[in-house]
Design a protein around this motif. Sequence first.
Motif, PDB file in Angstrom:
ATOM      1  N   TYR A   1      71.826   3.653 -16.700  1.00 16.94           N
ATOM      2  CA  TYR A   1      72.091   5.069 -16.960  1.00 16.94           C
ATOM      3  C   TYR A   1      73.575   5.292 -17.264  1.00 16.94           C
ATOM      4  O   TYR A   1      73.920   6.074 -18.151  1.00 16.94           O
ATOM      5  N   ARG A   2      74.441   4.636 -16.501  1.00 20.97           N
ATOM      6  CA  ARG A   2      75.896   4.783 -16.715  1.00 20.97           C
ATOM      7  C   ARG A   2      76.264   4.398 -18.136  1.00 20.97           C
ATOM      8  O   ARG A   2      76.950   5.155 -18.843  1.00 20.97           O
ATOM      9  N   TYR A   3      75.828   3.217 -18.569  1.00 25.33           N
ATOM     10  CA  TYR A   3      76.220   2.737 -19.896  1.00 25.33           C
ATOM     11  C   TYR A   3      75.595   3.570 -21.009  1.00 25.33           C
ATOM     12  O   TYR A   3      76.195   3.744 -22.075  1.00 25.33           O
ATOM     13  N   ARG A   4      74.400   4.099 -20.747  1.00 25.75           N
ATOM     14  CA  ARG A   4      73.781   4.993 -21.724  1.00 25.75           C
ATOM     15  C   ARG A   4      74.599   6.274 -21.856  1.00 25.75           C
ATOM     16  O   ARG A   4      74.812   6.790 -22.967  1.00 25.75           O
ATOM     17  N   MET A   5      75.087   6.789 -20.718  1.00 27.25           N
ATOM     18  CA  MET A   5      75.955   7.976 -20.741  1.00 27.25           C
ATOM     19  C   MET A   5      77.227   7.698 -21.519  1.00 27.25           C
ATOM     20  O   MET A   5      77.674   8.510 -22.333  1.00 27.25           O
ATOM     21  N   PHE A   6      77.857   6.554 -21.224  1.00 31.18           N
ATOM     22  CA  PHE A   6      79.100   6.207 -21.901  1.00 31.18           C
ATOM     23  C   PHE A   6      78.899   6.181 -23.410  1.00 31.18           C
ATOM     24  O   PHE A   6      79.750   6.659 -24.179  1.00 31.18           O
ATOM     25  N   SER A   7      77.759   5.615 -23.841  1.00 30.96           N
ATOM     26  CA  SER A   7      77.474   5.534 -25.272  1.00 30.96           C
ATOM     27  C   SER A   7      77.287   6.925 -25.875  1.00 30.96           C
ATOM     28  O   SER A   7      77.846   7.227 -26.946  1.00 30.96           O
ATOM     29  N   LYS A   8      76.530   7.784 -25.199  1.00 33.47           N
ATOM     30  CA  LYS A   8      76.280   9.132 -25.703  1.00 33.47           C
ATOM     31  C   LYS A   8      77.567   9.956 -25.774  1.00 33.47           C
ATOM     32  O   LYS A   8      77.739  10.783 -26.679  1.00 33.47           O
ATOM     33  N   LEU A   9      78.453   9.759 -24.791  1.00 30.86           N
ATOM     34  CA  LEU A   9      79.671  10.571 -24.697  1.00 30.86           C
ATOM     35  C   LEU A   9      80.869   9.918 -25.389  1.00 30.86           C
ATOM     36  O   LEU A   9      81.956  10.494 -25.409  1.00 30.86           O
ATOM     37  N   HIS A  10      80.659   8.708 -25.914  1.00 32.21           N
ATOM     38  CA  HIS A  10      81.714   7.969 -26.623  1.00 32.21           C
ATOM     39  C   HIS A  10      82.929   7.733 -25.713  1.00 32.21           C
ATOM     40  O   HIS A  10      84.078   7.969 -26.100  1.00 32.21           O
ATOM     41  N   ILE A  11      82.647   7.267 -24.503  1.00 35.78           N
ATOM     42  CA  ILE A  11      83.702   6.926 -23.556  1.00 35.78           C
ATOM     43  C   ILE A  11      83.436   5.523 -23.032  1.00 35.78           C
ATOM     44  O   ILE A  11      82.393   4.917 -23.335  1.00 35.78           O
ATOM     45  N   SER A  12      84.367   4.997 -22.222  1.00 35.14           N
ATOM     46  CA  SER A  12      84.235   3.604 -21.803  1.00 35.14           C
ATOM     47  C   SER A  12      84.194   3.382 -20.297  1.00 35.14           C
ATOM     48  O   SER A  12      84.043   2.249 -19.860  1.00 35.14           O
ATOM     49  N   GLY A  13      84.326   4.441 -19.494  1.00 29.36           N
ATOM     50  CA  GLY A  13      84.327   4.205 -18.062  1.00 29.36           C
ATOM     51  C   GLY A  13      84.266   5.476 -17.234  1.00 29.36           C
ATOM     52  O   GLY A  13      84.266   6.598 -17.751  1.00 29.36           O
ATOM     53  N   ASP A  14      84.255   5.279 -15.913  1.00 31.53           N
ATOM     54  CA  ASP A  14      84.100   6.390 -14.977  1.00 31.53           C
ATOM     55  C   ASP A  14      85.280   7.351 -14.983  1.00 31.53           C
ATOM     56  O   ASP A  14      85.108   8.548 -14.780  1.00 31.53           O
ATOM     57  N   VAL A  15      86.480   6.824 -15.171  1.00 31.58           N
ATOM     58  CA  VAL A  15      87.663   7.690 -15.190  1.00 31.58           C
ATOM     59  C   VAL A  15      87.594   8.654 -16.373  1.00 31.58           C
ATOM     60  O   VAL A  15      87.821   9.858 -16.226  1.00 31.58           O
ATOM     61  N   GLU A  16      87.264   8.127 -17.553  1.00 29.68           N
ATOM     62  CA  GLU A  16      87.111   8.991 -18.729  1.00 29.68           C
ATOM     63  C   GLU A  16      85.991  10.011 -18.513  1.00 29.68           C
ATOM     64  O   GLU A  16      86.104  11.169 -18.925  1.00 29.68           O
ATOM     65  N   LEU A  17      84.919   9.562 -17.880  1.00 27.27           N
ATOM     66  CA  LEU A  17      83.796  10.459 -17.600  1.00 27.27           C
ATOM     67  C   LEU A  17      84.241  11.624 -16.731  1.00 27.27           C
ATOM     68  O   LEU A  17      83.906  12.786 -16.996  1.00 27.27           O
ATOM     69  N   THR A  18      85.014  11.328 -15.700  1.00 25.42           N
ATOM     70  CA  THR A  18      85.476  12.378 -14.795  1.00 25.42           C
ATOM     71  C   THR A  18      86.423  13.338 -15.495  1.00 25.42           C
ATOM     72  O   THR A  18      86.328  14.562 -15.321  1.00 25.42           O
ATOM     73  N   HIS A  19      87.360  12.803 -16.288  1.00 16.17           N
ATOM     74  CA  HIS A  19      88.274  13.674 -17.047  1.00 16.17           C
ATOM     75  C   HIS A  19      87.487  14.601 -17.978  1.00 16.17           C
ATOM     76  O   HIS A  19      87.794  15.797 -18.076  1.00 16.17           O
ATOM     77  N   LEU A  20      86.469  14.054 -18.648  1.00 18.33           N
ATOM     78  CA  LEU A  20      85.671  14.848 -19.579  1.00 18.33           C
ATOM     79  C   LEU A  20      84.904  15.935 -18.827  1.00 18.33           C
ATOM     80  O   LEU A  20      84.840  17.087 -19.270  1.00 18.33           O
ATOM     81  N   ALA A  21      84.339  15.583 -17.674  1.00 14.26           N
ATOM     82  CA  ALA A  21      83.597  16.555 -16.871  1.00 14.26           C
ATOM     83  C   ALA A  21      84.507  17.677 -16.386  1.00 14.26           C
ATOM     84  O   ALA A  21      84.116  18.849 -16.374  1.00 14.26           O
ATOM     85  N   ILE A  22      85.718  17.341 -15.998  1.00  9.36           N
ATOM     86  CA  ILE A  22      86.674  18.357 -15.551  1.00  9.36           C
ATOM     87  C   ILE A  22      87.035  19.292 -16.708  1.00  9.36           C
ATOM     88  O   ILE A  22      87.078  20.514 -16.543  1.00  9.36           O
ATOM     89  N   ARG A  23      87.274  18.726 -17.879  1.00  7.67           N
ATOM     90  CA  ARG A  23      87.640  19.552 -19.043  1.00  7.67           C
ATOM     91  C   ARG A  23      86.541  20.540 -19.398  1.00  7.67           C
ATOM     92  O   ARG A  23      86.812  21.639 -19.872  1.00  7.67           O
ATOM     93  N   HIS A  24      85.298  20.156 -19.148  1.00  9.86           N
ATOM     94  CA  HIS A  24      84.168  21.028 -19.507  1.00  9.86           C
ATOM     95  C   HIS A  24      83.631  21.804 -18.317  1.00  9.86           C
ATOM     96  O   HIS A  24      82.553  22.397 -18.397  1.00  9.86           O
TER      97      HIS A  24
END
Length: 218
Positions: free
Chosen positions: A184-207
């Motif tokens: 699920y993590r890697y599928r999310m990364f692919s959909k969101l065009h990011i590479s890791g948990d830190v980027e995921l958190t930054h993106l979630a905070i921005r939105h």
Amino acid sequence: MINVFLVDDHELVRAGIRRILEDVKGIRIAGESACGEDAVKFCRANPVDVVLMDMNMPGIGGLEATRKIVRATPEVKVIMLTIHTENPLPAKVMQAGASGYLSKGAAPQEVVNAIRLVNSGQRYIASDIAQQMALSQIEPEKTESPFASLSERELQIMLMITRGQKVNEISEQLNLSPKTVNSYRYRMFSKLHISGDVELTHLAIRHGLCNTEPLASQ
């Protein structure tokens, strides 16, 4: 009498809601908890009509708890009462079976009205959130969040990751294998065009989908 159960990991928030509701005629506080797991257990064992549920909590969180409560005790109505009002969370929460969605900035009377309406079998979504959801259907190119492409399970795991929970912890709480969680993590990364948990958190905070500090490391 409407039996209401409060779920929020902040005791001060629960105390404030309790003060609003305890003197309202026809409403009784059935109990309260600080996590979704305890809420699921309580609803299975006790008479509850309406649950006021926070979104971002330790453990399985509000989205998964809502899904479990509605599946196990379909007579119980869940209202998400949260600071998180950005797309796609309201739609995903309603799809998970919630009967209402309110901002924690709602007026006390609106909370009372929502409880009474969902208890009567209706749905209640705060007007500003409903407008946002409607606009996302009319003008998706202007309002759609990058997280709209995530499935309910992917969104749930995203919220857990942004709270700093590790893969093994997530797998245990959701009864999934670590391999499945990582898929699920890697599928999310692919959909969101990011590479890791830190980027995921930054993106979630921005939105506006989480209010935690970015993770220190992956």
